[in-house]
Design a protein around this motif. Structure first.
Motif, mmCIF file in Angstrom:
data_model
loop_
_atom_site.group_PDB
_atom_site.id
_atom_site.type_symbol
_atom_site.label_atom_id
_atom_site.label_comp_id
_atom_site.label_asym_id
_atom_site.label_seq_id
_atom_site.Cartn_x
_atom_site.Cartn_y
_atom_site.Cartn_z
ATOM 1 N N TYR A 88 1.754 -1.686 8.572
ATOM 2 C CA TYR A 88 0.497 -2.167 7.986
ATOM 3 C C TYR A 88 -0.173 -3.183 8.896
ATOM 4 O O TYR A 88 -1.392 -3.163 9.079
ATOM 5 N N VAL A 112 -1.511 5.292 7.589
ATOM 6 C CA VAL A 112 -1.557 4.720 6.255
ATOM 7 C C VAL A 112 -2.638 5.431 5.443
ATOM 8 O O VAL A 112 -3.723 5.699 5.936
ATOM 9 N N ILE A 130 -5.729 -4.003 5.093
ATOM 10 C CA ILE A 130 -4.347 -3.620 5.364
ATOM 11 C C ILE A 130 -3.487 -4.842 5.725
ATOM 12 O O ILE A 130 -2.296 -4.864 5.481
#
Length: 133
Positions: A35, A42, A54
């Motif tokens: 992330y 993602v 994120i």
């Protein structure tokens, strides 16, 4: 002749629960790094809790990794903190498993079984304390 010590050994089930918490910490660490690296793998998180940022998901995952790592260590030491986190983790996984059974039945069943085994491990070794002889 060898001398046999009568000290308490850590139960295998307790070690199993600690290894599960260490595994959760490892997987959360990997996802947190992914992330933070703003990976293109993602999914779209625009409707999630933290919106489309994120970076905050990465910090959340790293925080959960640190909590699971500390809880696993605490569990191996025979402290109560690890037990509490283990119980809370297992209950959350069971609830999540019921919610995703219709979408991913094998994954939901496997996660529920793992959480039930962790609850069994923690409840069957409730009298273990490190250093008690």
């Amino acid at each position: 002749m060898s001398e046999i010590t009568t000290g308490l050994r850590r139960p295998g089930w307790l070690t199993f629960a600690a290894v599960v918490l260490f595994s959760v910490a490892g997987l959360r660490l990997i996802s947190g790094i992914a992330y933070l690296a703003d990976s293109n793998k993602v999914n779209d998180l625009s409707g999630g809790l933290f919106g489309d940022n994120i970076f905050w998901w990465g910090l959340w995952a790293l925080g959960l990794a640190a909590l699971a790592l500390f809880a696993g260590y605490s569990l191996l030491s025979g402290n109560t903190f690890g037990r509490v986190v283990g119980y809370v983790w297992a209950i959350v996984v069971i609830i999540q498993s019921f919610l995703i059974l219709s979408y991913a039945p094998w994954y939901g069943f496997a996660a529920m079984l793992l959480a039930i085994l962790v609850i069994f491990a923690l409840s069957s070794t409730s009298d273990y304390r490190e250093g008690a002889a």
